[in-house]
Design an enzyme around this catalytic site. Sequence first.
Site, PDB file in Angstrom:
ATOM      1  N   LEU A  98     -41.650 -40.985 -56.661  1.00  0.00           N
ATOM      2  CA  LEU A  98     -40.877 -41.842 -55.758  1.00  0.00           C
ATOM      3  C   LEU A  98     -39.919 -42.741 -56.516  1.00  0.00           C
ATOM      4  O   LEU A  98     -38.775 -42.933 -56.101  1.00  0.00           O
ATOM      5  CB  LEU A  98     -41.837 -42.678 -54.919  1.00  0.00           C
ATOM      6  CG  LEU A  98     -42.356 -41.933 -53.701  1.00  0.00           C
ATOM      7  CD1 LEU A  98     -43.475 -42.714 -53.043  1.00  0.00           C
ATOM      8  CD2 LEU A  98     -41.230 -41.670 -52.720  1.00  0.00           C
ATOM      9  N   ALA A  99     -40.372 -43.278 -57.658  1.00  0.00           N
ATOM     10  CA  ALA A  99     -39.493 -44.183 -58.415  1.00  0.00           C
ATOM     11  C   ALA A  99     -38.324 -43.411 -59.023  1.00  0.00           C
ATOM     12  O   ALA A  99     -37.165 -43.819 -58.902  1.00  0.00           O
ATOM     13  CB  ALA A  99     -40.306 -44.884 -59.504  1.00  0.00           C
ATOM     14  N   GLY A 100     -38.606 -42.277 -59.654  1.00  0.00           N
ATOM     15  CA  GLY A 100     -37.561 -41.531 -60.354  1.00  0.00           C
ATOM     16  C   GLY A 100     -36.583 -40.865 -59.408  1.00  0.00           C
ATOM     17  O   GLY A 100     -35.362 -40.942 -59.594  1.00  0.00           O
TER      18      GLY A 100
ATOM     19  N   HIS B 207     -60.904 -46.863 -58.344  1.00  0.00           N
ATOM     20  CA  HIS B 207     -60.889 -46.789 -56.878  1.00  0.00           C
ATOM     21  C   HIS B 207     -62.318 -46.605 -56.364  1.00  0.00           C
ATOM     22  O   HIS B 207     -63.054 -45.771 -56.877  1.00  0.00           O
ATOM     23  CB  HIS B 207     -60.021 -45.600 -56.449  1.00  0.00           C
ATOM     24  CG  HIS B 207     -59.570 -45.670 -55.037  1.00  0.00           C
ATOM     25  ND1 HIS B 207     -60.441 -45.609 -53.977  1.00  0.00           N
ATOM     26  CD2 HIS B 207     -58.336 -45.807 -54.493  1.00  0.00           C
ATOM     27  CE1 HIS B 207     -59.756 -45.700 -52.850  1.00  0.00           C
ATOM     28  NE2 HIS B 207     -58.472 -45.817 -53.135  1.00  0.00           N
TER      29      HIS B 207
ATOM     30  N   ARG C 283     -60.167 -53.426 -53.934  1.00  0.00           N
ATOM     31  CA  ARG C 283     -60.735 -52.301 -54.688  1.00  0.00           C
ATOM     32  C   ARG C 283     -61.583 -52.730 -55.881  1.00  0.00           C
ATOM     33  O   ARG C 283     -62.630 -52.151 -56.146  1.00  0.00           O
ATOM     34  CB  ARG C 283     -59.598 -51.422 -55.201  1.00  0.00           C
ATOM     35  CG  ARG C 283     -58.928 -50.702 -54.075  1.00  0.00           C
ATOM     36  CD  ARG C 283     -57.797 -49.856 -54.545  1.00  0.00           C
ATOM     37  NE  ARG C 283     -57.219 -49.198 -53.390  1.00  0.00           N
ATOM     38  CZ  ARG C 283     -56.166 -48.414 -53.426  1.00  0.00           C
ATOM     39  NH1 ARG C 283     -55.556 -48.185 -54.580  1.00  0.00           N
ATOM     40  NH2 ARG C 283     -55.701 -47.847 -52.337  1.00  0.00           N
TER      41      ARG C 283
ATOM     42  N   ARG D  57     -54.276 -53.951 -58.072  1.00  0.00           N
ATOM     43  CA  ARG D  57     -53.291 -53.582 -57.053  1.00  0.00           C
ATOM     44  C   ARG D  57     -53.944 -53.484 -55.683  1.00  0.00           C
ATOM     45  O   ARG D  57     -55.029 -52.916 -55.543  1.00  0.00           O
ATOM     46  CB  ARG D  57     -52.663 -52.232 -57.394  1.00  0.00           C
ATOM     47  CG  ARG D  57     -51.816 -51.672 -56.257  1.00  0.00           C
ATOM     48  CD  ARG D  57     -51.103 -50.417 -56.654  1.00  0.00           C
ATOM     49  NE  ARG D  57     -51.950 -49.261 -56.753  1.00  0.00           N
ATOM     50  CZ  ARG D  57     -52.235 -48.432 -55.740  1.00  0.00           C
ATOM     51  NH1 ARG D  57     -51.774 -48.673 -54.523  1.00  0.00           N
ATOM     52  NH2 ARG D  57     -52.976 -47.367 -55.939  1.00  0.00           N
TER      53      ARG D  57
ATOM     54  N   LEU E 135     -46.925 -47.027 -53.553  1.00  0.00           N
ATOM     55  CA  LEU E 135     -45.832 -46.211 -53.022  1.00  0.00           C
ATOM     56  C   LEU E 135     -44.657 -47.132 -52.716  1.00  0.00           C
ATOM     57  O   LEU E 135     -43.498 -46.797 -52.940  1.00  0.00           O
ATOM     58  CB  LEU E 135     -46.275 -45.487 -51.746  1.00  0.00           C
ATOM     59  CG  LEU E 135     -47.348 -44.407 -51.920  1.00  0.00           C
ATOM     60  CD1 LEU E 135     -47.744 -43.822 -50.562  1.00  0.00           C
ATOM     61  CD2 LEU E 135     -46.870 -43.294 -52.839  1.00  0.00           C
TER      62      LEU E 135
END
Length: 638
Positions: free
Chosen positions: A43-45, A266, A330, A435, A441
Amino acid sequence: MILDSKIPKGPLEQKWDNYKKKAKLVNPANRKKLDVIVVGTGLAGSSIAASLGEMGYNVKSFCFQDSPRRAHSVAAQGGVNAAKNYKNDGDSVYRMFADTLKGGDFRAREANVYRMAECSLHLIDQAVAQGVPFGREYGGYLNNRSFGGVQVSRTFYARGQTGQQLLLGAYQALMRQVGKGTVQLFSRHEMLDLVVVDGKARGIIVRNLDTGEIERHAAHAVVLATGGYGKIYYLSTLAMGCNGSAIWRAHKKGALMASPSWIQVHPTSLPQSGDYQSKLTLMSESLRNDGRIWVPLKQDENRPPNDIPENERDYYLERRYPAFGNLAPRDISSRAAKERIDAGFGIGPLKNAVYLDFSKAIKEQGKDKISEKYGNLFDMYLKITGYDAYKEPMMISPSAHFSMGGLWVDYELMTTVPGLFALGEANFADHGANRLGANSLLQASVDGYFIAPYTIANYLADEIHTGKISTDAPEFEQAENAVKDQIKDLINIKGTKTADHFHKTLGKLLYDYCGLARNEQGLKYAIQEIRKLKQEFYREVKVSGQENTMNTELEKAGRVADYFEIGELMCYDALTRNESCGAHFREEFQTPDGEALRNDTEYQFISAWAWTGENGEPELIREPLIFEEIQPTVRSYK
Ligand SMILES: Cc1cc2nc3c(=O)[nH]c(=O)nc-3n(C[C@H](O)[C@H](O)[C@H](O)COP(=O)(O)OP(=O)(O)OC[C@H]3O[C@@H](n4cnc5c(N)ncnc54)[C@H](O)[C@@H]3O)c2cc1C
């Protein structure tokens, strides 16, 4: 070295606007003269490559998979956060900022976190415009659910395939630019080194994974959007190919590495079932909206779950954290599971799991409703385990998942090497020491669509007179030779043990001593053991095949070689932080009831590490964290 985070002046809610107002621009005619390398197509790239291409820059986009849309963002299941307040349940940008800062245990920069929450509003509109099929309510509005560590519903989702659907949106945007000729695509290419010329990032050395050819690529700026390094633990929710080599090699060329030991475990992965697994499958956190987590009250219980009566069950999250219950964050949920498992209450054949039970939700809402929400996850669970989670509870267990640590970046997402940017999971910036679910995302997407297009332009505005960057510079030659030498050395060892063997051994060592819980003695031991293992690797690794053909063993060996060094730095990082915060739980620093004990007086800073050479000890540089809006408090979910 003094770290300048370049946080703009002014009130929190005006900082990003102030930055954008003053950022330098590049005239459209000049953009054609400027080249940018983007490594990574998650998603970032994909989002930054597509954005820069649309703006008119020449972009080269690299990934090691055979298609950009196989980047690991595709695996994300549960959702993406945005403070839209569609549920009218009290959400706002400020609330999301506060939740994220608190969720990260006050170890992130306020300005970065606020900007991420602010940009979340645009991300959903962007994704909807791209055709991302988010779940909707009967009336057509986008639906939301809750993730851990919050008391509102702000998570948008596309069943259990949110990452895949968002990535398809970003991929379309990327491929549009490929079609227009502004982005050149290099899939099956692995970056093996960063080239720095006169102090600036000017290119990369890559290996064509099909032919083995080594290539040089030059540009005015380099963007690393190469994902996380949680696969260092071997058993994790990440795919086998995920690795930390791109950021690590950039680190060795001068980019500082921040908070490397902050890795999220997680709570709801499938448990390990034997010795021959290379991956643990994630069961999305969204399941905790309706699933209740419990273990038997009796140790070493062997009765099937449905035979254990209500009054012989311990719903330990609801018991310990009544305000958040099964939606505790988490880090806290994973530690609580480990505590119960270690105390002998674990279930399943290896006694390494806890139950996630939907019977109450099915009774109250009906099977159809539960299937509508989580059907594909239940199907996946049935396929993998053979158990029907509509009839009996799922078995879940904690597993390494996400790296909060990564390359240190300033507010512009630029590393300490001018012209080198790090986006998405590859940087350390927004999540602090833990996080919150569905924020990743978001971060990867907003870094690429909404933040870096401004900040990279601000950097490139001073490059319009530079001219084409040549790959003939001696720095390219040296970097290429070093890469070729390393490949030859690895092939020539001709030992007896596979790279996988070393990866597995390293992963276990890290999980045991630098995983969910750490202590001084264990970390010191781990550093010594990692060094010994690394020496053995360079004597004993067997890399079959040739250097100038497709060679997956060679790819693995190079990545594992880097993992030894990353693992050692993780242990240093954990050892020097004498406090517990978020995912970093030092056993010596806990409250009498087993909660993390933060030390704001001495450790309210980001640890950024400099590489000092093969035999040197890493150098610690501190970036103080200053809180103007919300004063750090003891995190409580009770
Ligand atoms: C199973 C699972 C479920 C998840 N679910 C959620 C969720 O529901 N919500 C949420 O917010 N987050 C979730 N996450 C986290 C989230 O998916 C990731 O943090 C995020 O997608 C990372 O995006 P990225 O663009 O930074 O990197 P990635 O998508 O990992 O992409 C990395 C890219 O870098 C390339 N690359 C890496 N190294 C090199 C190299 N040396 N040379 C060339 N290319 C290279 C790869 O080819 C790839 O294209 C989940 C993670 C996992 C593992």
